[in-house]
Design a protein around this motif. Structure first.
Motif, PDB file in Angstrom:
ATOM      1  N   GLY A 148     -13.404   1.634   4.397  1.00 11.60           N
ATOM      2  CA  GLY A 148     -13.123   1.198   3.033  1.00 11.60           C
ATOM      3  C   GLY A 148     -11.671   1.388   2.660  1.00 11.60           C
ATOM      4  O   GLY A 148     -11.061   0.519   2.020  1.00 11.60           O
ATOM      5  N   GLN A 149     -11.091   2.518   3.063  1.00 12.24           N
ATOM      6  CA  GLN A 149      -9.679   2.782   2.773  1.00 12.24           C
ATOM      7  C   GLN A 149      -8.779   1.823   3.549  1.00 12.24           C
ATOM      8  O   GLN A 149      -7.772   1.359   3.024  1.00 12.24           O
ATOM      9  CB  GLN A 149      -9.330   4.234   3.109  1.00 12.24           C
ATOM     10  CG  GLN A 149      -9.970   5.244   2.194  1.00 12.24           C
ATOM     11  CD  GLN A 149      -9.764   6.675   2.682  1.00 12.24           C
ATOM     12  OE1 GLN A 149      -9.447   6.919   3.853  1.00 12.24           O
ATOM     13  NE2 GLN A 149      -9.955   7.626   1.776  1.00 12.24           N
ATOM     14  N   SER A 163      -9.613  -1.184   4.468  1.00 11.98           N
ATOM     15  CA  SER A 163      -9.765  -2.465   3.790  1.00 11.98           C
ATOM     16  C   SER A 163      -8.902  -2.525   2.532  1.00 11.98           C
ATOM     17  O   SER A 163      -8.206  -3.516   2.288  1.00 11.98           O
ATOM     18  CB  SER A 163     -11.234  -2.682   3.436  1.00 11.98           C
ATOM     19  OG  SER A 163     -11.404  -3.862   2.708  1.00 11.98           O
ATOM     20  N   ASP A 164      -8.938  -1.457   1.735  1.00 10.55           N
ATOM     21  CA  ASP A 164      -8.119  -1.408   0.517  1.00 10.55           C
ATOM     22  C   ASP A 164      -6.632  -1.506   0.851  1.00 10.55           C
ATOM     23  O   ASP A 164      -5.880  -2.201   0.164  1.00 10.55           O
ATOM     24  CB  ASP A 164      -8.386  -0.121  -0.266  1.00 10.55           C
ATOM     25  CG  ASP A 164      -9.773  -0.093  -0.887  1.00 10.55           C
ATOM     26  OD1 ASP A 164     -10.422  -1.148  -0.975  1.00 10.55           O
ATOM     27  OD2 ASP A 164     -10.204   1.014  -1.286  1.00 10.55           O
ATOM     28  N   ALA A 165      -6.212  -0.804   1.906  1.00  9.43           N
ATOM     29  CA  ALA A 165      -4.801  -0.831   2.309  1.00  9.43           C
ATOM     30  C   ALA A 165      -4.398  -2.228   2.769  1.00  9.43           C
ATOM     31  O   ALA A 165      -3.313  -2.721   2.433  1.00  9.43           O
ATOM     32  CB  ALA A 165      -4.547   0.190   3.414  1.00  9.43           C
ATOM     33  N   TYR A 204       0.850  -1.187   0.000  1.00  9.42           N
ATOM     34  CA  TYR A 204       0.000   0.000   0.000  1.00  9.42           C
ATOM     35  C   TYR A 204       0.884   1.235   0.000  1.00  9.42           C
ATOM     36  O   TYR A 204       1.773   1.384   0.828  1.00  9.42           O
ATOM     37  CB  TYR A 204      -0.918   0.003   1.223  1.00  9.42           C
ATOM     38  CG  TYR A 204      -1.822   1.209   1.253  1.00  9.42           C
ATOM     39  CD1 TYR A 204      -2.868   1.321   0.355  1.00  9.42           C
ATOM     40  CD2 TYR A 204      -1.607   2.244   2.144  1.00  9.42           C
ATOM     41  CE1 TYR A 204      -3.693   2.425   0.353  1.00  9.42           C
ATOM     42  CE2 TYR A 204      -2.427   3.347   2.163  1.00  9.42           C
ATOM     43  CZ  TYR A 204      -3.468   3.436   1.264  1.00  9.42           C
ATOM     44  OH  TYR A 204      -4.271   4.540   1.263  1.00  9.42           O
ATOM     45  N   ILE A 264      -5.733  -5.101   1.889  1.00  7.31           N
ATOM     46  CA  ILE A 264      -5.675  -5.988   0.723  1.00  7.31           C
ATOM     47  C   ILE A 264      -4.385  -5.742  -0.063  1.00  7.31           C
ATOM     48  O   ILE A 264      -3.715  -6.694  -0.478  1.00  7.31           O
ATOM     49  CB  ILE A 264      -6.924  -5.799  -0.163  1.00  7.31           C
ATOM     50  CG1 ILE A 264      -8.152  -6.340   0.569  1.00  7.31           C
ATOM     51  CG2 ILE A 264      -6.749  -6.468  -1.515  1.00  7.31           C
ATOM     52  CD1 ILE A 264      -9.475  -5.951  -0.052  1.00  7.31           C
ATOM     53  N   ALA A 265      -4.034  -4.476  -0.259  1.00  4.75           N
ATOM     54  CA  ALA A 265      -2.800  -4.157  -0.991  1.00  4.75           C
ATOM     55  C   ALA A 265      -1.577  -4.696  -0.255  1.00  4.75           C
ATOM     56  O   ALA A 265      -0.652  -5.222  -0.882  1.00  4.75           O
ATOM     57  CB  ALA A 265      -2.680  -2.645  -1.193  1.00  4.75           C
ATOM     58  N   PRO A 275      -4.963   5.693   5.654  1.00  2.82           N
ATOM     59  CA  PRO A 275      -6.392   5.404   5.506  1.00  2.82           C
ATOM     60  C   PRO A 275      -7.220   6.101   6.584  1.00  2.82           C
ATOM     61  O   PRO A 275      -6.831   6.145   7.756  1.00  2.82           O
ATOM     62  CB  PRO A 275      -6.474   3.888   5.663  1.00  2.82           C
ATOM     63  CG  PRO A 275      -5.097   3.384   5.436  1.00  2.82           C
ATOM     64  CD  PRO A 275      -4.180   4.474   5.855  1.00  2.82           C
ATOM     65  N   ARG A 285      -1.427  -8.495  -0.686  1.00  4.95           N
ATOM     66  CA  ARG A 285      -0.935  -8.841  -2.026  1.00  4.95           C
ATOM     67  C   ARG A 285       0.571  -8.619  -2.130  1.00  4.95           C
ATOM     68  O   ARG A 285       1.284  -9.427  -2.734  1.00  4.95           O
ATOM     69  CB  ARG A 285      -1.671  -8.029  -3.087  1.00  4.95           C
ATOM     70  CG  ARG A 285      -3.080  -8.479  -3.295  1.00  4.95           C
ATOM     71  CD  ARG A 285      -3.780  -7.681  -4.366  1.00  4.95           C
ATOM     72  NE  ARG A 285      -5.134  -8.164  -4.543  1.00  4.95           N
ATOM     73  CZ  ARG A 285      -6.140  -7.437  -4.980  1.00  4.95           C
ATOM     74  NH1 ARG A 285      -5.955  -6.179  -5.313  1.00  4.95           N
ATOM     75  NH2 ARG A 285      -7.340  -7.962  -5.100  1.00  4.95           N
TER      76      ARG A 285
END
Length: 58
Positions: A26-27, A29-31, A17, A33-34, A22, A37
């Motif tokens: 939602g932010q 969660s996105d962080a 990320y 996930i990044a 964040p 990965r």
């Protein structure tokens, strides 16, 4: 014995990320996930390099 041939792409960093801190669920969660990965990518590269190094010692 020559050094093992490690492909250059295995020596490149994996993206995690890189956005701003964040602020919302939602932010966050996105962080997360990044980051997951990025860690999966890095662990895969480490495993591949370990296999190459192991093969070079046989």
């Amino acid at each position: 014995m020559p050094p093992p041939q490690v492909p250059p792409d295995l020596l490149q960093p994996c993206a995690g990320y890189t956005g701003p801190l964040p602020q919302t669920e939602g932010q966050i969660s996105d962080a997360l996930i990044a980051e997951a990965r990025g860690r999966t990518c890095a662990n895969g590269k480490l495993a591949a390099v370990a296999e190459i190094l192991h093969q070079s010692t046989l």
